[in-house]
Design a protein around this motif. Structure first.
Motif, PDB file in Angstrom:
ATOM      1  N   LYS A   2       0.831  -1.200   0.000  1.00 18.20           N
ATOM      2  CA  LYS A   2       0.000   0.000   0.000  1.00 18.20           C
ATOM      3  C   LYS A   2       0.870   1.256   0.000  1.00 18.20           C
ATOM      4  CE  LYS A   2      -3.949  -2.027   2.268  1.00 18.20           C
ATOM      5  NZ  LYS A   2      -4.969  -1.865   3.274  1.00 18.20           N
ATOM      6  N   GLN A   3       0.280   2.342  -0.464  1.00 17.47           N
ATOM      7  CA  GLN A   3       1.005   3.601  -0.556  1.00 17.47           C
ATOM      8  C   GLN A   3       1.492   4.077   0.807  1.00 17.47           C
ATOM      9  OE1 GLN A   3       1.750   4.825  -3.492  1.00 17.47           O
ATOM     10  NE2 GLN A   3       2.898   6.528  -2.665  1.00 17.47           N
ATOM     11  N   SER A  21      10.045  -7.365  -6.288  1.00 15.42           N
ATOM     12  CA  SER A  21       8.783  -7.268  -7.026  1.00 15.42           C
ATOM     13  C   SER A  21       8.993  -7.451  -8.520  1.00 15.42           C
ATOM     14  CB  SER A  21       8.117  -5.918  -6.768  1.00 15.42           C
ATOM     15  OG  SER A  21       7.718  -5.822  -5.432  1.00 15.42           O
ATOM     16  N   THR A  22      10.071  -6.892  -9.030  1.00 15.73           N
ATOM     17  CA  THR A  22      10.372  -7.027 -10.449  1.00 15.73           C
ATOM     18  C   THR A  22      10.637  -8.486 -10.805  1.00 15.73           C
ATOM     19  OG1 THR A  22      11.321  -4.817 -10.430  1.00 15.73           O
ATOM     20  CG2 THR A  22      11.845  -6.191 -12.321  1.00 15.73           C
ATOM     21  N   LYS A  23      11.384  -9.182  -9.950  1.00  9.27           N
ATOM     22  CA  LYS A  23      11.659 -10.598 -10.192  1.00  9.27           C
ATOM     23  C   LYS A  23      10.369 -11.415 -10.113  1.00  9.27           C
ATOM     24  CE  LYS A  23      14.458 -14.527  -8.694  1.00  9.27           C
ATOM     25  NZ  LYS A  23      13.702 -15.364  -9.571  1.00  9.27           N
ATOM     26  N   ALA A  24       9.530 -11.121  -9.137  1.00 12.80           N
ATOM     27  CA  ALA A  24       8.263 -11.837  -8.996  1.00 12.80           C
ATOM     28  C   ALA A  24       7.367 -11.596 -10.205  1.00 12.80           C
ATOM     29  CB  ALA A  24       7.559 -11.407  -7.718  1.00 12.80           C
ATOM     30  N   TYR A  25       7.357 -10.372 -10.704  1.00 13.98           N
ATOM     31  CA  TYR A  25       6.541 -10.045 -11.877  1.00 13.98           C
ATOM     32  C   TYR A  25       7.038 -10.799 -13.107  1.00 13.98           C
ATOM     33  CZ  TYR A  25       4.391  -7.414 -15.662  1.00 13.98           C
ATOM     34  OH  TYR A  25       3.695  -7.066 -16.787  1.00 13.98           O
ATOM     35  N   THR A  45      -1.719  -6.368 -10.490  1.00 16.52           N
ATOM     36  CA  THR A  45      -1.420  -5.946  -9.126  1.00 16.52           C
ATOM     37  C   THR A  45       0.084  -5.787  -8.916  1.00 16.52           C
ATOM     38  OG1 THR A  45      -3.368  -7.165  -8.389  1.00 16.52           O
ATOM     39  CG2 THR A  45      -1.806  -6.500  -6.700  1.00 16.52           C
ATOM     40  N   GLN A  46       0.847  -6.742  -9.399  1.00 23.78           N
ATOM     41  CA  GLN A  46       2.296  -6.694  -9.244  1.00 23.78           C
ATOM     42  C   GLN A  46       2.885  -5.521 -10.024  1.00 23.78           C
ATOM     43  OE1 GLN A  46       3.548  -9.107  -7.214  1.00 23.78           O
ATOM     44  NE2 GLN A  46       5.500  -8.086  -7.216  1.00 23.78           N
ATOM     45  N   ARG A  52       4.283   1.967  -8.094  1.00 23.71           N
ATOM     46  CA  ARG A  52       4.190   2.777  -6.869  1.00 23.71           C
ATOM     47  C   ARG A  52       5.558   2.936  -6.212  1.00 23.71           C
ATOM     48  NH1 ARG A  52      -0.470  -0.533  -5.837  1.00 23.71           N
ATOM     49  NH2 ARG A  52      -2.313   0.671  -6.330  1.00 23.71           N
ATOM     50  N   ILE A  53       6.289   1.835  -6.120  1.00 27.72           N
ATOM     51  CA  ILE A  53       7.609   1.873  -5.483  1.00 27.72           C
ATOM     52  C   ILE A  53       8.565   2.732  -6.300  1.00 27.72           C
ATOM     53  CG2 ILE A  53       9.597   0.481  -4.812  1.00 27.72           C
ATOM     54  CD1 ILE A  53       7.569  -1.814  -4.252  1.00 27.72           C
TER      55      ILE A  53
END
Length: 63
Positions: A2-3, A21-25, A45-46, A52-53
């Motif tokens: 969340k923000q 997150s990039t690896k998970a995406y 979502t990812q 956002r990050i």
């Protein structure tokens, strides 16, 4: 993520989270290419979480 959580995290934590997150995406995208995901909304979502990050990190660099 969340923000409000992103704003409270340190820059180092955000950079680490961005890499994760990039690896998970990327993994989700590959899995989806091979066989359809049960919940394809995970991709959106990812991707939005990564944005956002990245936005928060850019905002902090500018200030």
């Amino acid at each position: 993520m969340k923000q409000s959580e992103i704003k409270q995290a340190s820059t180092a934590e955000l950079q680490e989270q961005l890499a994760e997150s990039t690896k998970a995406y990327t993994d989700l995208k590959m899995a989806h290419a091979i066989s359809p995901l049960e919940n394809p909304i995970q991709l959106r979502t990812q991707r939005r979480s990564i944005a956002r990050i990245a936005t928060e990190l850019t905002k902090r660099e500018v200030q």
